[in-house]
Design an enzyme around this catalytic site. Structure first.
Site: not given
Ligand code: NDP
Ligand code: 8X3
Length: 254
Positions: A189, A38, A184, A17, A60, A153, A140
């Site tokens: 993925e 990862r 937005g 992404g 990670d 989230y 976001s």
């Protein structure tokens, strides 16, 4: 490269992404790329594509010791990080809070909030010592505008927004810049991960409309980083033209 352009960028979540697109965008501008995530197989493919100016780091971001070790062990030619793109993150589930899986909530908080702070804390001292640097955080629209099922989230992205502003205050006078990029809906993925690997459900999110692309976000990130040193872009909020706002909900029973 001029002295005002970044020479080295550290990107978390570079296996997919926005992160992968951002790695390509900076590499195309001649910037050395440290690509962390990862899934090392994905990073290896990316590194092959980008050539010797790319370094992959299996990481990670939830593992605090691993984050600090990864930064401490960067080879000398990659050690002076000019730009940190705190992009690693995820949403899990879209159900109401009263039915949520607490392990999923933990994973979102541990990745989107805590992991982001670990990476920032590990890399910031070098930036401050060099008197230059830029932390670019992936927030976001979910951190500003609530929606059903956004719960933790959205809360994690509100944290990213506020942490970015507070970082700016702490870094006043250091020459280190901070930007929060708040997109937005974008077709990556992201929704496949949110729906536990259900590609059909994920595809339905973007069906019949033109979402943002990973390249759109990479361009915004690169643009913020490429501004001259006296310019700090505090926040970039961008949405697909096909996405906008709905009215408040009203219950008319009782
Ligand atoms: P993707 O699922 O395509 O990419 C997410 C990336 O995060 C992957 O590279 C993944 O790598 C990495 N990641 C997840 N957990 C960890 C972890 N614990 N440690 C290290 N890396 C991790 O989604 P996007 O590119 O869309 O998402 C990137 C960021 O943008 C996220 O923070 C997301 O919340 C945010 N965002 C996304 C939007 C969208 O609609 N797509 C809109 C607004 C913001 P790996 O699994 O290999 O570790
Ligand atoms: C991802 C965008 O609207 O799906 O952060 O929450 S949204």
């Amino acid at each position: 490269m001029t002295s005002t352009q970044p020479a080295t960028v550290f990107i978390t979540g570079a296996s997919s992404g926005f992160g992968a697109a951002t790695a390509r965008r900076f590499a195309a501008a001649g910037v050395r790329v440290i690509a962390a995530a990862r899934r090392v197989d994905r990073l290896d493919d990316l590194a092959k594509e980008l050539g010797p100016s790319a370094l992959t780091v299996a990481l990670d971001v939830r593992d605090r010791d691993a984050v600090f070790a990864a930064v401490a062990l960067l080879p000398p030619e990659f050690a002076a990080v000019d730009v940190l793109v705190n992009n690693a993150g995820l949403a899990l589930g879209l159900g109401p809070a009263q039915e949520a899986d607490l392990d999923e909530w933990d994973q979102m908080i541990d990745t989107n909030c805590k992991g982001l702070t670990y990476c920032t804390r590990a890399i910031l001292p070098g930036m401050v010592a060099r008197g230059r640097g830029h932390v670019i955080n992936l927030g976001s629209v979910a951190g500003t505008y609530p929606y059903p099922g956004g719960n933790v989230y959205g809360g994690s992205k509100a944290f990213v927004h506020q942490f970015s502003l507070d970082l700016r205050s702490d870094l006043h006078g250091t020459g280190v810049r901070v930007t929060s990029v708040e997109p937005g809906m974008a077709d990556t993925e992201f929704s496949t991960v949110r729906f536990g690997g259900d590609k059909e459900q994920a595809d339905a999110v973007y069906a019949g409309m033109q979402p943002l692309t990973a390249d759109d976000i990479a361009e915004a990130i690169y643009w913020a980083a490429a501004q001259p040193p006296h310019v700090n872009v505090n926040r970039i909020e961008l949405m697909a033209t096909a996405q906008s706002f709905a009215p408040f909900q009203v219950t008319r029973e009782g």
